[in-house]
Design an enzyme around this catalytic site. Structure first.
Site, PDB file in Angstrom:
ATOM      1  CE  LYS A  22      -1.775   1.429   4.007  1.00 14.01           C
ATOM      2  NZ  LYS A  22      -1.500   2.899   4.261  1.00 14.01           N
ATOM      3  CG  ASN A  23       2.425   2.643   3.576  1.00  7.33           C
ATOM      4  OD1 ASN A  23       1.183   2.850   3.220  1.00  7.33           O
ATOM      5  ND2 ASN A  23       2.863   2.589   4.708  1.00  7.33           N
ATOM      6  NE  ARG A  92      -5.455  12.578   8.954  1.00  8.09           N
ATOM      7  CZ  ARG A  92      -6.407  11.659   8.991  1.00  8.09           C
ATOM      8  NH1 ARG A  92      -6.286  10.535   8.351  1.00  8.09           N
ATOM      9  NH2 ARG A  92      -7.471  12.529   9.560  1.00  8.09           N
ATOM     10  CB  CYS A 116      -5.531  10.632  11.643  1.00 12.89           C
ATOM     11  SG  CYS A 116      -3.883   9.786  11.860  1.00 12.89           S
ATOM     12  NE  ARG A 121      -0.366  10.126   9.488  1.00 15.44           N
ATOM     13  CZ  ARG A 121      -0.322   9.146   9.084  1.00 15.44           C
ATOM     14  NH1 ARG A 121      -1.674   8.502   9.028  1.00 15.44           N
ATOM     15  NH2 ARG A 121       0.340   8.341   8.272  1.00 15.44           N
ATOM     16  CG  ASP A 306       3.249   1.659   9.483  1.00 11.54           C
ATOM     17  OD1 ASP A 306       2.656   2.477  10.336  1.00 11.54           O
ATOM     18  OD2 ASP A 306       3.341   2.006   8.281  1.00 11.54           O
ATOM     19  CB  ILE A 328       7.049   7.145  14.549  1.00 14.00           C
ATOM     20  CG1 ILE A 328       8.239   6.379  14.356  1.00 14.00           C
ATOM     21  CG2 ILE A 328       6.770   7.846  13.118  1.00 14.00           C
ATOM     22  CD1 ILE A 328       9.325   6.861  13.898  1.00 14.00           C
ATOM     23  NE  ARG A 398      -7.108   4.151   5.933  1.00 11.04           N
ATOM     24  CZ  ARG A 398      -6.210   4.646   6.531  1.00 11.04           C
ATOM     25  NH1 ARG A 398      -6.408   4.649   7.932  1.00 11.04           N
ATOM     26  NH2 ARG A 398      -4.960   4.924   6.182  1.00 11.04           N
TER      27      ARG A 398
HETATM   28  C1  UD1 Z   1       4.037   6.957   6.249  1.00 11.45           C
HETATM   29  C2  UD1 Z   1       3.263   5.823   6.308  1.00 11.45           C
HETATM   30  C3  UD1 Z   1       2.697   5.422   7.660  1.00 11.45           C
HETATM   31  C4  UD1 Z   1       4.020   5.292   8.566  1.00 11.45           C
HETATM   32  C5  UD1 Z   1       4.736   6.414   8.677  1.00 11.45           C
HETATM   33  C6  UD1 Z   1       5.899   6.142   9.487  1.00 11.45           C
HETATM   34  C7  UD1 Z   1       2.678   6.040   4.095  1.00 11.45           C
HETATM   35  C8  UD1 Z   1       1.151   6.166   3.250  1.00 11.45           C
HETATM   36  N1  UD1 Z   1       2.316   5.871   5.289  1.00 11.45           N
HETATM   37  O1  UD1 Z   1       3.254   8.180   7.036  1.00 11.45           O
HETATM   38  O2  UD1 Z   1       2.170   4.084   7.310  1.00 11.45           O
HETATM   39  O3  UD1 Z   1       3.430   4.988   9.971  1.00 11.45           O
HETATM   40  O4  UD1 Z   1       5.268   6.922   7.257  1.00 11.45           O
HETATM   41  O5  UD1 Z   1       6.610   5.270   9.226  1.00 11.45           O
HETATM   42  O6  UD1 Z   1       3.453   5.850   3.475  1.00 11.45           O
HETATM   43  N2  UD1 Z   1       6.065  14.971  10.402  1.00 11.45           N
HETATM   44  C9  UD1 Z   1       6.162  16.173  10.864  1.00 11.45           C
HETATM   45  N3  UD1 Z   1       5.935  17.335   9.759  1.00 11.45           N
HETATM   46  C10 UD1 Z   1       5.727  17.017   8.501  1.00 11.45           C
HETATM   47  C11 UD1 Z   1       5.597  15.409   8.358  1.00 11.45           C
HETATM   48  C12 UD1 Z   1       5.706  14.756   9.318  1.00 11.45           C
HETATM   49  O7  UD1 Z   1       6.350  16.915  11.811  1.00 11.45           O
HETATM   50  O8  UD1 Z   1       5.698  17.802   7.793  1.00 11.45           O
HETATM   51  C13 UD1 Z   1       6.096  14.005  11.512  1.00 11.45           C
HETATM   52  C14 UD1 Z   1       4.975  13.195  11.929  1.00 11.45           C
HETATM   53  O9  UD1 Z   1       3.994  13.860  12.596  1.00 11.45           O
HETATM   54  C15 UD1 Z   1       5.483  11.998  12.590  1.00 11.45           C
HETATM   55  C16 UD1 Z   1       6.787  11.600  11.741  1.00 11.45           C
HETATM   56  O10 UD1 Z   1       7.084  13.141  11.355  1.00 11.45           O
HETATM   57  O11 UD1 Z   1       5.728  12.034  13.868  1.00 11.45           O
HETATM   58  C17 UD1 Z   1       6.901  10.721  10.645  1.00 11.45           C
HETATM   59  O12 UD1 Z   1       5.942  10.982   9.680  1.00 11.45           O
HETATM   60  P1  UD1 Z   1       5.964  10.569   8.108  1.00 11.45           P
HETATM   61  O13 UD1 Z   1       7.287   9.842   8.087  1.00 11.45           O
HETATM   62  O14 UD1 Z   1       5.902  12.066   7.430  1.00 11.45           O
HETATM   63  O15 UD1 Z   1       4.612   9.558   7.972  1.00 11.45           O
HETATM   64  P2  UD1 Z   1       3.672   9.515   6.714  1.00 11.45           P
HETATM   65  O16 UD1 Z   1       4.464   9.791   5.702  1.00 11.45           O
HETATM   66  O17 UD1 Z   1       2.616  10.409   7.132  1.00 11.45           O
END
Ligand code: UD1
Length: 422
Positions: A22-23, A92, A116, A121, A306, A328, A398
Site C-alpha cells: 500500500k505505502n 492523509r 487522525c 500528522r 506500523d 513516531i 484500508r
Molecule cells: C508514512 C506511512 C505510515 C507510517 C509512517 C512512519 C504512508 C502512506 N504512510 O506516513 O504508514 O506510519 O510513514 O513510518 O506511507 N511530521 C512532521 N511534519 C511533517 C511530516 C511529518 O512533524 O511535515 C512528523 C509526523 O507527525 C510523525 C513523523 O514526522 O511524527 C513521521 O511522519 P511521516 O514519516 O511523514 O509519516 P507519513 O509519511 O505520514
C-alpha cells in the site's frame, strides 16, 4: 459497517500470498501525475486507500482502467488541480498529489489533512520544502494553495528536521520537474522511497541516492509514463509473521522481499521464532511459547511503527516482560486498552508500554481504532481462547487485502459479518 467474528486458539498452517505494498503503491500512483502520458502499474493492491486515491484522480480528470491489479492511468487531460476535503480527510496520503501537481501545472490546491487517531500528522515539512523550491504557499479556509514561480520550481538544498516519509516523497516528485538540482538531506530511507525513485527514473527522472539519507534529484523538463510493478507489502508480511508467532504456527509467506524486514525478523527471532528463506518465500516457525522482547520504534531501518501494535499483541502472551516504546506517533497505543479487555497485562507510561506476558488471552468484543491496531486485535483474537468480535473493521480494509480470506485459507475460523449500528 462490518465486524470480524474470530474463534481463537487454533494452530494455523499453510502458505499465504503477500499483496502489493500500500505505502509503495500510493506515491507511485501519485508520481504518474508528473507525466502527460499513459502509465501502467502492476500488482496494485485492492484496498480502500487505493480506491480513495483513484476517486481523487478521477476528480482531477485522470482516466483509470483497472483489471486484476493492473492499473492503466491516462494523465493527459487533467482538468483540476484540487484535492478536496472530502477525499483528504479519508486518507492523509492524498497530500502526495501536491508535489506532482505543483511541479507539472505550476499550481495546486490541497485540503489540509488535520489530525487522525494515531497523531497530529502535520505537513509543515512538505510545505517548507516546496517554499524553498520557490513556491508561494497560502493557507486559507482549511486549504493549502501552492503556486510555483513563473519559470517553474527551482532546485534547492532541503534539510529535514525529521526523516518524514511523506515529505521525502512529495519533494522528490516535485524536484523531478524543477530547474536544477535538489538535495534532500536527512531524507527518509524507507524501501518505499527507493521504489518511488525507481518508478520516477523509469519515467526519465534523474534521482540518485534514494535509500540513503541524502537524495539528489537533477530536474528534467518533462517525464514520460511509467511501467512499474509494485513490490510486496513489508507490513503485511510482518503481520503474518506475528500471526504465526501468536498462534504457535508454521507458515510460508510467498513472494516477499527479505532484505526489507531485518528489524522485524531480528526481534521475532529473539522472541524464539525460526526463519528459513526458500527463494522468494519465507518460512516462519513459532515456538510453543514466545519470549518477551523489548522494541523501540524508529525510522527505517529501525523497528517500524506500523508493526508495533502487532508485535505488542504477541508480547501479551510471551514469557516475561516486554518494554515497547513508540517514537513516531504520539498517540499510537489505543490498541492497549482493547488488548487489556482480552486479559492482557499492560501498563502505560507516556510513550512506553510495559507488557507483562500472561499464559493466555480470552476472547472478547473489542473495537478497532486504526489500521494496524485492527491487525493487532485480530492477532490477539486468533491466539485467544473463545470467541472475539472485532468491531469497526473498516479500518482494516484500508490496508489489508482480503485478510479474512487469507487467514481462513490457513485454517483460522474468521467470519466477516454486518455490524449493527446502534
Ligand atoms: C508514512 C506511512 C505510515 C507510517 C509512517 C512512519 C504512508 C502512506 N504512510 O506516513 O504508514 O506510519 O510513514 O513510518 O506511507 N511530521 C512532521 N511534519 C511533517 C511530516 C511529518 O512533524 O511535515 C512528523 C509526523 O507527525 C510523525 C513523523 O514526522 O511524527 C513521521 O511522519 P511521516 O514519516 O511523514 O509519516 P507519513 O509519511 O505520514
Amino acid at each position: 459497517m462490518d465486524k470480524f467474528v474470530i474463534e481463537g486458539g487454533l494452530k494455523l498452517e499453510g502458505e499465504v500470498a503477500i499483496s502489493g505494498s500500500k505505502n509503495a503503491a500510493l506515491p507511485v500512483l501519485a508520481a504518474s501525475l508528473l507525466a502527460s502520458d499513459e502509465s501502467m502499474i502492476e500488482n496494485v493492491p485492492k484496498l480502500d486507500d487505493i480506491h480513495t486515491l483513484c476517486q481523487l484522480f478521477q476528480k482531477l480528470g485522470v482516466k483509470i482502467v483497472e483489471d486484476q491489479g493492473v492499473m492503466i492511468l491516462d494523465t493527459r487531460n487533467i482538468t483540476s488541480v484540487e484535492a478536496t476535503y472530502d477525499i483528504v480527510r479519508k486518507m492523509r496520503a492524498s497530500v502526495l498529489v501536491l508535489g506532482p501537481l505543483l511541479a507539472r501545472f505550476g499550481k495546486a490546491r490541497v485540503s489540509l489533512p488535520g489530525g487522525c487517531a494515531i497523531g497530529a500528522r502535520p505537513i509543515d515539512m512538505h510545505l517548507t520544502g516546496l517554499e524553498q523550491m520557490g513556491a508561494k504557499i497560502t493557507l486559507e479556509h482549511g486549504y493549502v494553495d501552492a503556486v510555483a514561480p513563473a519559470g517553474g520550481l527551482v532546485g534547492a538544498r532541503i534539510v529535514f528536521d525529521i526523516p518524514s516519509v511523506g515529505a521525502t516523497e512529495n519533494l522528490m516528485m516535485a524536484a523531478c520537474l524543477a530547474q536544477g538540482t535538489t538535495l534532500l538531506e536527512n531524507a527518509a530511507r524507507e524501501p518505499e522511497i527507493e521504489e518511488l525513485a525507481q518508478a520516477l527514473n523509469s519515467m526519465g527522472a534523474r534521482v540518485s541516492g534514494a535509500g540513503s539519507s541524502m537524495i539528489q534529484i537533477d530536474g528534467v523538463s518533462n517525464l514520460r509514463g511509467m511501467h512499474h510493478r509494485v513490490g510486496p507489502d513489508r507490513i503485511e508480511t510482518g503481520t503474518f509473521i506475528a500471526v504465526a508467532a501468536a498462534t504457535k504456527s508454521s507458515l510460508s509467506l510467498k513472494d516477499i522481499r527479505i532484505g526489507h524486514l531485518d528489524a522485524v525478523i531480528d526481534h521475532f527471532q529473539k522472541a524464539g521464532c525460526e526463519f528459513k528463506v526458500e527463494g522468494a518465500n519465507l518460512l516462519v516457525q513459532a515456538p510453543e511459547r514466545l519470549k518477551s522482547v523489548d522494541i523501540s520504534t524508529a525510522p527505517y531501518p529501525g523497528f517500524p511503527t506500523d508493526m508495533q501494535a502487532q508485535f505488542m499483541a504477541c508480547m501479551c502472551i510471551a514469557n516475561g516482560t516486554s518494554h515497547i516504546e513508540e517514537h513516531i506517533w504520539e498517540n499510537r497505543f489505543m490498541h492497549t486498552l482493547e488488548l487489556m479487555r482480552m486479559g492482557a497485562d499492560i501498563s502505560m507510561h507516556g510513550n512506553l508500554a510495559v507488557v507483562r506476558g500472561v499464559p493466555k488471552l480470552s476472547g472478547a468484543p473489542v473495537m478497532a481504532t486504526d489500521l494496524r491496531a485492527s491487525a493487532s486485535l485480530i492477532i490477539a483474537a486468533l491466539a485467544a481462547e473463545g470467541v472475539s468480535e472485532i468491531l469497526r473493521i473498516y479500518h482494516l480494509d484500508r490496508g489489508y487485502v482480503a485478510l479474512e480470506k487469507k487467514l481462513a485459507q490457513l485454517g483460522a475460523r474468521v467470519r466477516r459479518e454486518k455490524q449493527e449500528v446502534l
